[in-house]
Design an enzyme around this catalytic site. Structure first.
Site, mmCIF file in Angstrom:
data_model
loop_
_atom_site.group_PDB
_atom_site.id
_atom_site.type_symbol
_atom_site.label_atom_id
_atom_site.label_comp_id
_atom_site.label_asym_id
_atom_site.label_seq_id
_atom_site.Cartn_x
_atom_site.Cartn_y
_atom_site.Cartn_z
ATOM 1 N N HIS A 68 31.195 10.041 -9.630
ATOM 2 C CA HIS A 68 30.668 10.760 -10.786
ATOM 3 C C HIS A 68 30.000 12.069 -10.392
ATOM 4 O O HIS A 68 29.924 12.988 -11.201
ATOM 5 C CB HIS A 68 29.687 9.866 -11.556
ATOM 6 C CG HIS A 68 30.379 8.856 -12.421
ATOM 7 N ND1 HIS A 68 29.806 8.310 -13.550
ATOM 8 C CD2 HIS A 68 31.609 8.291 -12.335
ATOM 9 C CE1 HIS A 68 30.648 7.457 -14.113
ATOM 10 N NE2 HIS A 68 31.744 7.432 -13.378
ATOM 11 N N VAL A 72 31.725 16.143 -11.597
ATOM 12 C CA VAL A 72 30.915 17.084 -12.386
ATOM 13 C C VAL A 72 30.310 18.119 -11.436
ATOM 14 O O VAL A 72 29.547 17.768 -10.538
ATOM 15 C CB VAL A 72 29.782 16.350 -13.141
ATOM 16 C CG1 VAL A 72 28.959 17.342 -13.946
ATOM 17 C CG2 VAL A 72 30.356 15.265 -14.049
ATOM 18 N N ASN A 93 27.080 8.322 -17.697
ATOM 19 C CA ASN A 93 26.112 7.780 -16.736
ATOM 20 C C ASN A 93 24.954 7.019 -17.363
ATOM 21 O O ASN A 93 24.400 6.112 -16.732
ATOM 22 C CB ASN A 93 25.525 8.921 -15.897
ATOM 23 C CG ASN A 93 26.550 9.573 -14.993
ATOM 24 O OD1 ASN A 93 27.389 8.901 -14.398
ATOM 25 N ND2 ASN A 93 26.489 10.898 -14.895
ATOM 26 N N HIS A 191 37.672 -0.410 -8.472
ATOM 27 C CA HIS A 191 37.229 -1.458 -9.400
ATOM 28 C C HIS A 191 37.575 -2.854 -8.886
ATOM 29 O O HIS A 191 37.401 -3.838 -9.599
ATOM 30 C CB HIS A 191 37.849 -1.238 -10.781
ATOM 31 C CG HIS A 191 37.241 -0.095 -11.530
ATOM 32 N ND1 HIS A 191 37.728 0.360 -12.735
ATOM 33 C CD2 HIS A 191 36.171 0.696 -11.249
ATOM 34 C CE1 HIS A 191 36.991 1.379 -13.152
ATOM 35 N NE2 HIS A 191 36.041 1.601 -12.265
#
Length: 329
Positions: A68, A72, A93, A191
């Site tokens: 994350h 960004v 988030n 995941h």
């Protein structure tokens, strides 16, 4: 004339060397801290091990922080900043990103060894690698030399790839950062560890795409279990369950086996295998990783290195934060 030409040739060589040196200084390398903080990897590994002993789920959380962060503003540690307009408050988030206290602990340990040298962005990258390794995945030599950003980007955090988005939207978000389909599928394989909250998948359980029915790609036994865990009314959206059913903490290719069986927890997971959009794009990659764990682990490492190179700040850009939560005064 000859002396003049030699002078210009010499000047040209000097310019080329200066440009080369300048470009090298702005590249990430595996040995960036070999002299300035030679024990860095040992320090971080120890702290990640301690965190995982307390809570194995933290491995997935630390990987996700790095992901994350890079999505960004590039890999600049901006996700760690507190305050108004922070990325922590972004939709991707808020109430879900975690592990900030572990990064604080790592930063303190690093500062005690070599103050003002190692960026928070690099700590994120190394901690993510160690989280993969300590969960059973492969190691790799992390490229370092990033510097920390000065400004967070909440709008960017609002637009992180989301679990309810379509195949085309997610593919486009990855492509916009230079990440291809192989990167998308292999990185989604992270995941294989960790948990997800009911709020991130409950739309699949009762009213998928406003159909008043569950997601048809969700395996029936798993659907029943999840409907019990996350009821349509009166439930707790913060309850959690394993992202990789029956293999919660081991970094392996079991996640892809679940996708083929219709047991992907998030819609964004299952659509990598199911549906028309996957047929000619990502389905074959899921099948390949299901059949060949080594291929998945190798491609995952390649994708992590590639992702870690998204717009890093280097040279004199940004700063080396003393505290990962705030810019230096």
């Amino acid at each position: 004339m000859e002396r003049s030409n030699n002078k210009f040739r010499s000047l040209g060589v000097v310019v080329v060397i200066m440009l080369f040196v300048g470009s090298c200084r702005c590249q990430l390398t595996t040995d960036f801290y070999s002299s300035s903080c030679p024990n860095l990897t040992k320090i971080i590994r120890k702290q990640v091990m301690n965190a995982l002993k307390s809570e194995m789920r933290m491995a997935a959380s630390l990987i996700r922080l790095h992901f994350h962060d890079c999505f960004v503003n590039g890999c600049d540690g901006s996700i760690l900043l507190d305050g108004d307009g922070s990325e922590k408050e972004g939709a991707g988030n808020k109430n879900s990103a975690r592990g900030f206290d572990v990064i604080d602990t790592i930063k303190t340990a690093v500062e005690n060894e070599c103050a003002g040298v190692v960026s928070c962005a690099d700590i994120l990258a190394i901690a993510a690698r160690d989280s993969v390794l300590l969960s059973g995945g492969r190691s790799w030599r992390v490229l370092v030399g990033r510097r920390d950003g000065l400004v967070p980007n909440k709008t960017g955090a609002d637009n992180l790839p989301a679990p309810f988005e379509s195949h085309s939207v997610i593919t486009t978000k990855f492509a916009n950062l230079g990440l291809d389909l192989t990167d998308l599928v292999s990185l989604s394989g992270a995941h294989t560890i960790g948990l997800a909250r009911c709020a991130t998948f409950e739309d699949r359980l009762f009213n998928f795409n406003q159909s008043s029915s569950p997601d048809p790609f969700l395996e029936t036994t798993m659907l029943s279990d999840l409907q019990t865990l996350c009821p349509s009314s009166g439930g707790d959206g913060n309850k959690t369950t394993a992202l990789d059913r029956n293999s919660t903490d081991l970094f392996d290719n079991h996640y892809f086996k679940n996708l083929i069986a219709g047991k992907g927890l998030l819609s964004s997971d299952q659509i990598l295998f199911s549906g028309d959009a996957a047929a000619n794009t990502t389905k074959s990659l899921v099948e390949s990783y299901n059949n060949n764990q080594t291929l998945f682990l190798v491609d995952f490492v390649k994708a992590m290195i590639k992702m870690g190179n998204i717009s890093p700040l280097t040279g004199s850009d940004g700063e080396i934060r003393k505290n990962c939560r705030v810019v230096n005064s």
